[in-house]
Enzyme design. Structure first.
Site, mmCIF file in Angstrom:
data_model
loop_
_atom_site.group_PDB
_atom_site.id
_atom_site.type_symbol
_atom_site.label_atom_id
_atom_site.label_comp_id
_atom_site.label_asym_id
_atom_site.label_seq_id
_atom_site.Cartn_x
_atom_site.Cartn_y
_atom_site.Cartn_z
ATOM 1 N N GLN A 155 57.758 110.259 43.013
ATOM 2 C CA GLN A 155 58.642 109.800 41.934
ATOM 3 C C GLN A 155 58.936 111.078 41.002
ATOM 4 O O GLN A 155 60.225 110.882 40.621
ATOM 5 C CB GLN A 155 57.926 108.584 41.135
ATOM 6 C CG GLN A 155 58.830 107.902 40.247
ATOM 7 C CD GLN A 155 59.795 106.906 40.772
ATOM 8 O OE1 GLN A 155 59.708 106.573 41.892
ATOM 9 N NE2 GLN A 155 60.931 107.067 40.366
ATOM 10 N N ALA A 176 63.394 105.934 37.601
ATOM 11 C CA ALA A 176 62.034 105.646 36.686
ATOM 12 C C ALA A 176 61.336 107.093 36.598
ATOM 13 O O ALA A 176 61.428 108.042 37.429
ATOM 14 C CB ALA A 176 60.979 104.807 37.279
ATOM 15 N N SER A 181 57.254 103.970 37.633
ATOM 16 C CA SER A 181 57.477 102.939 38.775
ATOM 17 C C SER A 181 56.497 102.127 38.922
ATOM 18 O O SER A 181 55.178 102.616 39.353
ATOM 19 C CB SER A 181 57.952 103.867 39.829
ATOM 20 O OG SER A 181 58.136 103.045 41.070
ATOM 21 N N HIS A 183 56.144 100.744 41.695
ATOM 22 C CA HIS A 183 55.669 101.019 43.264
ATOM 23 C C HIS A 183 54.355 101.755 43.068
ATOM 24 O O HIS A 183 53.716 101.831 44.262
ATOM 25 C CB HIS A 183 56.782 101.559 44.122
ATOM 26 C CG HIS A 183 57.821 100.484 44.419
ATOM 27 N ND1 HIS A 183 57.832 99.890 45.402
ATOM 28 C CD2 HIS A 183 58.973 100.238 43.752
ATOM 29 C CE1 HIS A 183 58.727 98.844 45.658
ATOM 30 N NE2 HIS A 183 59.646 99.175 44.518
ATOM 31 N N ASP A 190 59.103 95.736 48.190
ATOM 32 C CA ASP A 190 60.269 94.994 48.108
ATOM 33 C C ASP A 190 60.491 94.400 49.639
ATOM 34 O O ASP A 190 59.999 95.004 50.645
ATOM 35 C CB ASP A 190 61.559 96.188 48.218
ATOM 36 C CG ASP A 190 61.222 96.813 46.962
ATOM 37 O OD1 ASP A 190 61.108 96.304 46.035
ATOM 38 O OD2 ASP A 190 61.672 98.201 46.913
ATOM 39 N N GLU A 239 66.391 91.892 40.391
ATOM 40 C CA GLU A 239 66.040 92.503 41.628
ATOM 41 C C GLU A 239 65.172 91.284 42.446
ATOM 42 O O GLU A 239 64.011 91.265 42.487
ATOM 43 C CB GLU A 239 65.184 93.437 41.807
ATOM 44 C CG GLU A 239 65.854 94.835 41.073
ATOM 45 C CD GLU A 239 65.106 96.142 41.291
ATOM 46 O OE1 GLU A 239 63.924 95.823 41.868
ATOM 47 O OE2 GLU A 239 65.403 97.057 40.666
ATOM 48 N N HIS A 242 62.045 92.337 44.806
ATOM 49 C CA HIS A 242 61.039 93.102 44.403
ATOM 50 C C HIS A 242 59.942 92.180 44.058
ATOM 51 O O HIS A 242 60.128 91.568 42.824
ATOM 52 C CB HIS A 242 61.456 93.935 43.103
ATOM 53 C CG HIS A 242 60.219 94.988 42.574
ATOM 54 N ND1 HIS A 242 60.244 96.334 42.698
ATOM 55 C CD2 HIS A 242 59.384 94.311 41.891
ATOM 56 C CE1 HIS A 242 58.955 96.678 42.350
ATOM 57 N NE2 HIS A 242 58.656 95.584 41.350
HETATM 58 ZN ZN LIG Z 1 61.096 97.456 44.192
#
Ligand SMILES: [Zn+2]
Length: 269
Positions: A155, A176, A181, A183, A190, A239, A242
């Site tokens: 990231q 981000a 993030s 994630h 996702d 989203e 997500h």
């Molecule tokens: Zn995502």
């Protein structure tokens, strides 16, 4: 004479390095471009804009060290990064370099190459993801996991490259900050419809799989983390793909109250 010889050696060495670097970048670029083709622009903009260029930004990393990630003094470092109830967003970041210690691959179909860290997710969330996919299958739907864990360093590369090439404002809008993030928590994945080969865009909600996730994700401990019309609260556009693992009880309460994670934990005034 001796100087000239050393100079020649040095130049040969430097050219060698450059070439190796260039080749590595080209290989990486080809790989990411393959991904890129199958993912619509909207996904790229929202989630991973300029990811492929981000790779080329690695060289700039040293120069950008002085960027103060905490310059924005509204950024809080969270103290419970291992909790499934954590809230990471544009105001709340993980401790620097945080990496969950129980990342595993779930036993589900993936749209990510073998060995890609994107396939990783924390154990508790992996088990829940397997249940979720099995339940969808029982209802005749094929889901595919696209992108889970993303490291702090990854990231950081993406973000710093965007700052360097497009400016701070643009970078802050589309990528981000490292540590912010979801994630990176290992609790997000996702998910897409297998039939549409991982189309991560808002129209996913018009697919049977997208609709099914909206109605059933909570039964397996997941929430649609960035709901429609809640951009001001979550900081992200809708989203529908997500998913964030929070556990069945919390997910069900959030689903029934139709609130965001921020509202649920009283983090939005
Ligand atoms: Zn995502």
């Amino acid at each position: 004479m001796k100087k000239a010889a050393i100079f020649t050696l040095l130049i040969t060495f430097l050219i060698g390095c450059q070439q190796e670097n260039f080749l590595a970048q080209q290989t990486e670029k080809r790989e990411t471009q393959h991904d890129y083709k199958e993912e619509p622009e909207s996904f790229v903009q929202v989630e991973e804009e300029d990811e492929e260029q981000g790779e080329e930004g690695i060289e700039e990393e040293q120069e950008n060290e002085q960027i103060d990630e905490n310059k924005d003094n509204t950024l809080t470092v969270i103290d419970n990064p291992e909790s499934v109830s954590l809230v990471v967003n544009k105001q709340r970041k993980l401790p620097d370099g945080f990496e969950p210690d129980d990342l595993v691959e779930a036993n589900v179909p993936y749209h990510a190459a073998e060995g890609d860290p994107k396939r990783l997710i924390r154990k508790v969330a992996a088990d829940a993801l397997e249940d979720l996919f099995a339940a969808a299958k029982e209802d005749g739907l094929e889901l595919v996991a696209v992108s889970g864990y993303r490291s702090y360093d990854r990231q950081k590369q993406i973000y710093e490259y965007n700052v360097e090439t497009k400016g701070q404002d643009h970078a802050d809008k589309f990528s981000a900050k490292p540590g912010t993030s979801e994630h990176q928590t290992g609790l997000a994945m996702d998910v897409a419809s297998a039939a549409l080969v991982a189309v991560l865009e808002q129209s996913f909600i018009e697919t049977e799989e997208g609709q099914w996730l909206e109605d059933h994700a909570h039964e397996h401990g997941f929430i649609i983390r960035y709901p429609e019309g809640k951009e001001d609260i979550t900081g992200y556009s809708y989203e529908p793909w997500h998913l964030r693992y929070v556990g069945k009880e919390t997910a069900t309460e959030i689903y029934q109250a139709q609130v965001t994670l921020e509202e649920y934990f009283g983090l939005y005034p």
